[in-house]
Motif scaffolding. Structure first.
Motif, PDB file in Angstrom:
ATOM      1  N   SER A  22      -3.945  15.035  14.491  1.00 50.72           N
ATOM      2  CA  SER A  22      -3.921  14.757  15.921  1.00 50.72           C
ATOM      3  C   SER A  22      -2.829  13.781  16.327  1.00 50.72           C
ATOM      4  CB  SER A  22      -5.281  14.206  16.357  1.00 50.72           C
ATOM      5  OG  SER A  22      -5.231  13.710  17.672  1.00 50.72           O
ATOM      6  N   THR A  23      -2.625  12.735  15.515  1.00 48.62           N
ATOM      7  CA  THR A  23      -1.737  11.644  15.932  1.00 48.62           C
ATOM      8  C   THR A  23      -0.466  11.514  15.108  1.00 48.62           C
ATOM      9  OG1 THR A  23      -2.796  10.019  14.466  1.00 48.62           O
ATOM     10  CG2 THR A  23      -3.791  10.349  16.652  1.00 48.62           C
ATOM     11  N   GLY A  24      -0.434  12.089  13.916  1.00 43.26           N
ATOM     12  CA  GLY A  24       0.710  11.904  13.037  1.00 43.26           C
ATOM     13  C   GLY A  24       0.748  10.527  12.407  1.00 43.26           C
ATOM     14  N   ARG A  25      -0.397   9.802  12.455  1.00 42.44           N
ATOM     15  CA  ARG A  25      -0.457   8.444  11.909  1.00 42.44           C
ATOM     16  C   ARG A  25      -1.183   8.467  10.567  1.00 42.44           C
ATOM     17  NH1 ARG A  25      -2.573   4.298  16.232  1.00 42.44           N
ATOM     18  NH2 ARG A  25      -1.331   2.860  14.955  1.00 42.44           N
ATOM     19  N   ALA A  26      -0.440   8.246   9.497  1.00 44.52           N
ATOM     20  CA  ALA A  26      -0.993   8.271   8.145  1.00 44.52           C
ATOM     21  C   ALA A  26      -1.653   6.936   7.820  1.00 44.52           C
ATOM     22  CB  ALA A  26       0.101   8.575   7.136  1.00 44.52           C
ATOM     23  N   SER A  27      -2.632   6.980   6.918  1.00 51.15           N
ATOM     24  CA  SER A  27      -3.359   5.768   6.547  1.00 51.15           C
ATOM     25  C   SER A  27      -4.025   5.976   5.198  1.00 51.15           C
ATOM     26  CB  SER A  27      -4.426   5.450   7.598  1.00 51.15           C
ATOM     27  OG  SER A  27      -5.410   6.478   7.631  1.00 51.15           O
ATOM     28  N   THR A  82       2.508   5.508  12.286  1.00 53.48           N
ATOM     29  CA  THR A  82       3.085   6.794  12.672  1.00 53.48           C
ATOM     30  C   THR A  82       4.168   7.179  11.686  1.00 53.48           C
ATOM     31  OG1 THR A  82       2.633   6.357  15.001  1.00 53.48           O
ATOM     32  CG2 THR A  82       4.244   8.076  14.497  1.00 53.48           C
ATOM     33  N   THR A  83       3.979   8.302  11.018  1.00 50.94           N
ATOM     34  CA  THR A  83       4.937   8.769  10.023  1.00 50.94           C
ATOM     35  C   THR A  83       5.451  10.167  10.344  1.00 50.94           C
ATOM     36  OG1 THR A  83       3.162   9.708   8.671  1.00 50.94           O
ATOM     37  CG2 THR A  83       3.819   7.434   8.194  1.00 50.94           C
ATOM     38  N   ARG A 139       4.598   7.001   1.714  1.00 46.76           N
ATOM     39  CA  ARG A 139       5.132   5.927   2.547  1.00 46.76           C
ATOM     40  C   ARG A 139       4.572   4.585   2.081  1.00 46.76           C
ATOM     41  NH1 ARG A 139       7.996   9.377   3.551  1.00 46.76           N
ATOM     42  NH2 ARG A 139       8.730  10.215   5.556  1.00 46.76           N
ATOM     43  N   LEU A 140       5.432   3.555   2.100  1.00 43.25           N
ATOM     44  CA  LEU A 140       5.015   2.195   1.803  1.00 43.25           C
ATOM     45  C   LEU A 140       4.545   1.529   3.088  1.00 43.25           C
ATOM     46  CD1 LEU A 140       7.864   0.940  -0.572  1.00 43.25           C
ATOM     47  CD2 LEU A 140       5.500   1.435  -1.200  1.00 43.25           C
ATOM     48  N   CYS A 162       0.850  -1.189   0.000  1.00 40.04           N
ATOM     49  CA  CYS A 162       0.000   0.000   0.000  1.00 40.04           C
ATOM     50  C   CYS A 162       0.887   1.240   0.000  1.00 40.04           C
ATOM     51  CB  CYS A 162      -0.895  -0.005   1.230  1.00 40.04           C
ATOM     52  SG  CYS A 162      -1.831   1.517   1.471  1.00 40.04           S
ATOM     53  N   VAL A 163       0.611   2.155  -0.910  1.00 38.85           N
ATOM     54  CA  VAL A 163       1.331   3.425  -0.958  1.00 38.85           C
ATOM     55  C   VAL A 163       0.409   4.514  -0.427  1.00 38.85           C
ATOM     56  CG1 VAL A 163       2.540   5.105  -2.398  1.00 38.85           C
ATOM     57  CG2 VAL A 163       2.631   2.665  -2.979  1.00 38.85           C
TER      58      VAL A 163
END
Length: 249
Positions: free
Chosen positions: A102-107, A86-87, A76-77, A48-49
């Motif tokens: 809020s979290t810095g967590r990419a998805s 978290t990225t 990000r891969l 997943c990119v």
């Protein structure tokens, strides 16, 4: 590195710059083109990119106005089976999902949110961020303005005025694109569709979703950690506090 030349420039230049405004049919074509690109990135490649910076200025148009998603400098891969990772916070305010801020967590869901904002820009011809402020104002954000009109049954009134004089303009289609845009920009990441689900609705292979009349808004508070914030509830006014680390200071 050598890139394919994009003679029609960026989507941003046509929506907000000096390039000719795009006809309705072209806007629909561009929307589906971006969706196809994200479907490949999120689900059809071996990993997943997550792009992390989907916005109108990163969508380039070739000689036939085919959309090309560019600028993978923040991408990000991730493994398909993993959830948000978290990225660190990176991207462009106005297009960033609230939980990512809020979290810095990419998805995948945070990319879907960004694309939802771009869809609203494509139909309305309005920017997500007030250039005079240089930052997102939650009470006047494009998503909230469009959602408010959706709740009143007046969403069609925010369509780019230049489209109404276009022979190919389809009011029902415009309404569909805006509702799907709001669906993708839902404040709750778990309520957003996958790219595949959204494409099915755009292709009239699935019904339009029924969204809440009032936009659900997540509320945040500073956590005990110095690295970010945590979600505490949803509903009411949006308040988000960012740590110095998240803002790159």
């Amino acid at each position: 590195m050598v890139y394919e030349f994009m003679p029609n420039g960026s989507l941003d230049a046509h929506l907000f710059g000096k390039k000719p405004r795009l006809a309705w049919g072209v806007r629909c074509k561009v929307t589906l083109g971006i969706a196809s690109a994200l479907l490949y990135l999120h689900e059809e490649w071996e990993q997943c990119v997550v792009h992390r910076d989907i916005k109108a200025s990163n969508v380039m148009l070739d000689s036939n106005f085919n959309a090309k998603l560019g600028d993978f400098g923040l991408a990000r891969l991730m493994d398909h089976e993993l959830g948000p990772q978290t990225t660190g916070l990176a991207g462009t305010f106005g297009y960033m999902a609230p939980e990512y801020i809020s979290t810095g967590r990419a998805s995948k869901e945070s990319d879907v949110y960004s694309f939802g904002v771009v869809m609203l820009e494509i139909v309305t011809g309005r920017k997500s961020v007030d250039p005079r402020q240089g930052r997102v104002e939650p009470e006047t954000s494009l998503v909230e303005r469009v959602w408010d009109l959706y709740g009143k049954g007046e969403v069609i009134t925010v369509v780019d005025e230049k489209l109404r004089i276009n022979d190919g303009f389809d009011e029902k289609q415009a309404e569909c694109l805006m509702v799907v845009g709001l669906w993708r920009a839902h404040p709750d990441r778990n309520s957003r569709p996958s790219i595949k689900q959204a494409i099915q609705v755009l292709n009239l292979e699935a019904p339009l979703p029924r969204l809440p009349i009032k936009m659900p808004v997540a509320t945040y508070r500073v956590s005990s950690s110095s690295t970010g914030t945590s979600v505490v509830s949803s509903g009411g006014a949006a308040t988000a506090t960012f740590s110095s680390a998240q803002l790159g200071r």
